[in-house]
Design a protein around this motif. Structure first.
Motif, PDB file in Angstrom:
ATOM      1  N   SER A 208      64.019   9.231  -3.460  1.00  0.00           N
ATOM      2  CA  SER A 208      62.766   8.891  -2.630  1.00  0.00           C
ATOM      3  C   SER A 208      62.680   9.350  -1.439  1.00  0.00           C
ATOM      4  O   SER A 208      63.874   9.385  -0.566  1.00  0.00           O
ATOM      5  N   GLY A 209      61.841  10.024  -0.936  1.00  0.00           N
ATOM      6  CA  GLY A 209      61.630  10.642   0.605  1.00  0.00           C
ATOM      7  C   GLY A 209      62.056  12.239   0.502  1.00  0.00           C
ATOM      8  O   GLY A 209      61.865  12.864   1.613  1.00  0.00           O
ATOM      9  N   ILE A 210      62.662  12.750  -0.352  1.00  0.00           N
ATOM     10  CA  ILE A 210      63.028  14.269  -0.591  1.00  0.00           C
ATOM     11  C   ILE A 210      61.820  14.793  -0.723  1.00  0.00           C
ATOM     12  O   ILE A 210      61.044  14.678  -1.834  1.00  0.00           O
ATOM     13  N   SER A 211      61.727  16.255   0.168  1.00  0.00           N
ATOM     14  CA  SER A 211      60.597  16.768  -0.250  1.00  0.00           C
ATOM     15  C   SER A 211      60.815  18.290  -0.334  1.00  0.00           C
ATOM     16  O   SER A 211      61.889  18.774   0.429  1.00  0.00           O
ATOM     17  N   LEU A 212      60.451  19.136  -1.040  1.00  0.00           N
ATOM     18  CA  LEU A 212      60.970  20.453  -1.034  1.00  0.00           C
ATOM     19  C   LEU A 212      60.096  21.239  -1.720  1.00  0.00           C
ATOM     20  O   LEU A 212      59.047  21.102  -2.519  1.00  0.00           O
ATOM     21  N   ASN A 227      54.690  21.697  -1.447  1.00  0.00           N
ATOM     22  CA  ASN A 227      55.732  20.872  -1.393  1.00  0.00           C
ATOM     23  C   ASN A 227      55.744  19.897  -2.370  1.00  0.00           C
ATOM     24  O   ASN A 227      54.349  19.309  -2.743  1.00  0.00           O
ATOM     25  N   ILE A 228      56.696  19.503  -2.942  1.00  0.00           N
ATOM     26  CA  ILE A 228      56.697  18.133  -3.817  1.00  0.00           C
ATOM     27  C   ILE A 228      57.545  17.053  -3.076  1.00  0.00           C
ATOM     28  O   ILE A 228      58.301  17.459  -2.280  1.00  0.00           O
ATOM     29  N   LEU A 229      57.102  15.732  -3.429  1.00  0.00           N
ATOM     30  CA  LEU A 229      57.967  14.957  -2.687  1.00  0.00           C
ATOM     31  C   LEU A 229      58.184  13.743  -3.765  1.00  0.00           C
ATOM     32  O   LEU A 229      57.542  13.205  -4.559  1.00  0.00           O
ATOM     33  N   PHE A 230      59.469  13.381  -3.753  1.00  0.00           N
ATOM     34  CA  PHE A 230      59.894  12.209  -4.693  1.00  0.00           C
ATOM     35  C   PHE A 230      59.641  10.962  -3.998  1.00  0.00           C
ATOM     36  O   PHE A 230      59.913  10.791  -3.036  1.00  0.00           O
ATOM     37  N   ARG A 233      58.093   5.524  -6.673  1.00  0.00           N
ATOM     38  CA  ARG A 233      57.371   5.282  -7.978  1.00  0.00           C
ATOM     39  C   ARG A 233      57.226   6.623  -8.971  1.00  0.00           C
ATOM     40  O   ARG A 233      56.983   6.466 -10.149  1.00  0.00           O
ATOM     41  N   GLY A 234      57.321   7.780  -8.352  1.00  0.00           N
ATOM     42  CA  GLY A 234      57.373   9.010  -9.195  1.00  0.00           C
ATOM     43  C   GLY A 234      57.345  10.124  -8.328  1.00  0.00           C
ATOM     44  O   GLY A 234      58.220  10.374  -7.384  1.00  0.00           O
ATOM     45  N   LEU A 235      56.444  11.273  -8.562  1.00  0.00           N
ATOM     46  CA  LEU A 235      56.254  12.357  -7.707  1.00  0.00           C
ATOM     47  C   LEU A 235      54.857  12.623  -7.043  1.00  0.00           C
ATOM     48  O   LEU A 235      53.827  12.165  -7.763  1.00  0.00           O
ATOM     49  N   SER A 236      54.904  13.033  -5.721  1.00  0.00           N
ATOM     50  CA  SER A 236      53.803  13.236  -5.147  1.00  0.00           C
ATOM     51  C   SER A 236      53.999  14.403  -4.360  1.00  0.00           C
ATOM     52  O   SER A 236      54.944  15.231  -4.645  1.00  0.00           O
ATOM     53  N   GLY A 237      53.492  14.507  -3.129  1.00  0.00           N
ATOM     54  CA  GLY A 237      53.176  15.665  -2.212  1.00  0.00           C
ATOM     55  C   GLY A 237      52.250  16.618  -2.581  1.00  0.00           C
ATOM     56  O   GLY A 237      51.765  16.488  -3.739  1.00  0.00           O
ATOM     57  N   PRO A 238      51.781  17.758  -1.762  1.00  0.00           N
ATOM     58  CA  PRO A 238      50.683  18.416  -2.185  1.00  0.00           C
ATOM     59  C   PRO A 238      50.523  19.109  -3.441  1.00  0.00           C
ATOM     60  O   PRO A 238      49.615  19.181  -4.121  1.00  0.00           O
ATOM     61  N   LEU A 286      71.015  25.481  -1.082  1.00  0.00           N
ATOM     62  CA  LEU A 286      69.457  25.670  -1.463  1.00  0.00           C
ATOM     63  C   LEU A 286      68.675  24.655  -1.801  1.00  0.00           C
ATOM     64  O   LEU A 286      67.502  24.775  -1.725  1.00  0.00           O
ATOM     65  N   LEU A 287      69.218  23.608  -2.247  1.00  0.00           N
ATOM     66  CA  LEU A 287      68.599  22.334  -2.554  1.00  0.00           C
ATOM     67  C   LEU A 287      69.100  21.120  -1.885  1.00  0.00           C
ATOM     68  O   LEU A 287      70.092  21.016  -1.450  1.00  0.00           O
ATOM     69  N   PRO A 288      68.248  19.841  -1.721  1.00  0.00           N
ATOM     70  CA  PRO A 288      68.851  18.768  -1.258  1.00  0.00           C
ATOM     71  C   PRO A 288      69.995  18.411  -2.010  1.00  0.00           C
ATOM     72  O   PRO A 288      69.916  18.395  -3.265  1.00  0.00           O
ATOM     73  N   LYS A 289      70.932  17.839  -1.042  1.00  0.00           N
ATOM     74  CA  LYS A 289      72.153  17.349  -1.702  1.00  0.00           C
ATOM     75  C   LYS A 289      72.262  16.272  -2.868  1.00  0.00           C
ATOM     76  O   LYS A 289      72.843  16.411  -3.786  1.00  0.00           O
ATOM     77  N   ARG A 290      71.219  15.456  -2.325  1.00  0.00           N
ATOM     78  CA  ARG A 290      71.159  14.251  -3.334  1.00  0.00           C
ATOM     79  C   ARG A 290      70.566  14.686  -4.504  1.00  0.00           C
ATOM     80  O   ARG A 290      70.844  14.216  -5.684  1.00  0.00           O
ATOM     81  N   PHE A 291      69.537  15.717  -4.598  1.00  0.00           N
ATOM     82  CA  PHE A 291      69.128  16.211  -5.852  1.00  0.00           C
ATOM     83  C   PHE A 291      70.146  16.871  -6.668  1.00  0.00           C
ATOM     84  O   PHE A 291      70.323  16.857  -7.718  1.00  0.00           O
ATOM     85  N   VAL A 292      70.863  17.817  -5.718  1.00  0.00           N
ATOM     86  CA  VAL A 292      72.054  18.544  -6.546  1.00  0.00           C
ATOM     87  C   VAL A 292      72.837  17.442  -7.353  1.00  0.00           C
ATOM     88  O   VAL A 292      73.324  17.787  -8.339  1.00  0.00           O
TER      89      VAL A 292
END
Ligand SMILES: Cc1cc2nc3c(=O)[nH]c(=O)nc-3n(C[C@H](O)[C@H](O)[C@H](O)COP(=O)(O)OP(=O)(O)OC[C@H]3O[C@@H](n4cnc5c(N)ncnc54)[C@H](O)[C@@H]3O)c2cc1C
Length: 394
Positions: A208-212, A227-230, A233-238, A286-292
């Motif tokens: 939650s809070g990660i945007s890429l 961008n998407i945003l975790f 509740r799920g997935l958001s971002g533009p 290349l990608l946020p560490k928590r996502f990796v």
């Protein structure tokens, strides 16, 4: 009983724009709205700064069963026309990305402009007034509200869509359309976050809070690079809000997680010049560490030195991350959606005046009709354009 030339249901963006235009033409105009304040959606829009138009607004930025309708409807009042209006009032605003214009200070400044225009045009705005019943009378319409009753020659329905019921959204506009035998297309929440299935929610718990930056594609081939945003509740971002307008229940969306990278080439390059480093640590550049870490746990990213990746593994990892498939469980619905897809079928309306073809004197403008803009100021631009055109015709 109050008699007026024009009665407008809804003191939102479309209704107020229409009211001022009709008032300037010498018509007596009353706007009724059940809210305590006018234009409540404008006030909360764009994070409180209202993304009030888009400099590049064109028919391609809208969903509508009849694209020709949008072309004609938008042509009479452009983004530049609205910019000229706010410039005349000295509004301070700025360009963000992709042609989007926002107020510098607060969306209240924009509401003040709309209300000033209405005042100058002699429009009466009656708040805390809920429309209960509309009937056809010999020379127009009779409208019963929670306060007074009105008689008008022209009735403009600018009652908006179904999003954010706590801000006064009601289906009154669709009901009036159906009462007069106008076709209403199925409505759906759009520009809305996705919810996830339980197993995905567990997998992404903690992100939650990660945007890429990504490129998201729907099954009909529509793509948005934003961008998407975790979220919890799920997935958001533009990018997600944009694609939600093109997504239907049960479908998957494809997300290119590295839209600006050719991962196969990057992995081979790393094998040549950083062979001892782990795939995991290199991917975290290349990608946020928590996502990796989630992808390592899923077995997508191998926890070994990059030089040990063989060719099929390079291809598989690259294909996975460039075309990540996710099947949403649903959307957050009207509670958080920004707009409503569908509504009064545009085939029922004149694209010049927004008057019903079947029912003279009855007009529909703004979000209540089947025209839905992308995220980025397009929805307000349609409200200004439809309100303006209708205001010239009532
Ligand atoms: C959180 C959020 C952020 C947004 N941000 C943006 C943005 O930045 N840029 C953009 O372009 N678009 C944005 N939108 C979309 C935009 O706000 C809408 O498309 C637009 O406000 C629609 O205007 P409208 O005049 O058609 O209807 P509305 O603004 O919905 O106005 C309709 C009015 O009718 C009144 N009404 C309804 N039923 C009755 C009744 N029975 N009796 C009396 N009154 C009634 C309601 O109280 C309401 O005031 C956003 C939407 C949301 C929810």
């Amino acid at each position: 009983m109050i008699t007026t030339d024009v009665l407008i249901i809804g003191a939102g963006a479309a209704g107020l724009m229409c009211a001022a235009q009709a008032g300037y033409r010498g018509k007596s105009v009353v706007v009724v709205d059940m809210g305590k304040k006018p234009a409540r959606k404008v006030l909360i829009s764009g994070g409180g700064r209202a993304n009030f138009t888009n400099e590049g607004a064109s028919p391609e930025n809208y969903l509508c069963q009849n694209p020709h309708f949008v072309k004609s409807a938008l042509s009479r009042y452009s983004a530049q026309d609205f910019i000229d209006l706010v410039d005349r009032h000295g509004l301070q605003y700025h360009h963000k990305t992709l042609g989007q214009l926002f107020c510098d200070d607060s969306a209240q400044d924009l509401v003040d402009i709309l209300m000033t225009e209405c005042e100058w045009a002699g429009v009466q705005v009656n708040l805390r007034t809920e429309v209960l019943l509309v009937t056809k009378i010999a020379d127009g319409y009779s409208v019963t509200t929670s306060d007074k009753s009105y008689q008008c020659k022209s009735l403009v329905v600018a009652s908006g869509g179904l999003t954010m019921p706590k801000l006064g959204a009601t289906p009154i506009g669709y009901k009036i359309a159906e009462q007069f035998d106008l076709n209403v297309l199925e409505t759906l929440a759009a520009l809305v976050p996705f919810t996830l299935h339980e197993h995905d929610k567990e997998r992404f718990d903690g992100l939650s809070g990660i945007s890429l930056l990504t490129e998201v594609t729907s099954e009909d081939g529509t793509s948005f690079k934003e961008n998407i945003l975790f979220t919890h509740r799920g997935l958001s971002g533009p990018a997600i809000l944009q694609i939600s307008s093109f997504w239907r229940a049960g479908q998957a969306v494809t997300i290119n997680l590295l839209p600006e990278n050719n991962l196969s080439e990057t992995l081979i390059q790393w094998q040549n010049d950083q062979g001892q480093k782990s795939v995991k640590n290199l991917m975290a550049t290349l990608l946020p560490k928590r996502f990796v870490e989630v992808l390592v746990k899923d077995g997508v990213i191998a926890d070994k030195p990059i030089k040990q990746l063989n060719h099929p593994e390079i291809t598989a990892l690259s294909e996975y991350l460039h075309a990540w498939q996710i099947k949403p469980n649903g959307t957050e619905g009207y509670r958080t959606a920004e707009v409503t897809l569908g509504g009064v079928n545009t085939d029922e309306l004149s694209s010049k005046t927004f008057e019903s073809k079947k029912q003279p004197g009855l007009f529909f403008i703004g979000e209540v009709i089947d025209v839905t803009g992308w995220l980025g100021g397009y929805n307000f631009q349609f409200c200004w354009a439809s309100g303006y055109a209708c205001g010239q015709a009532v």
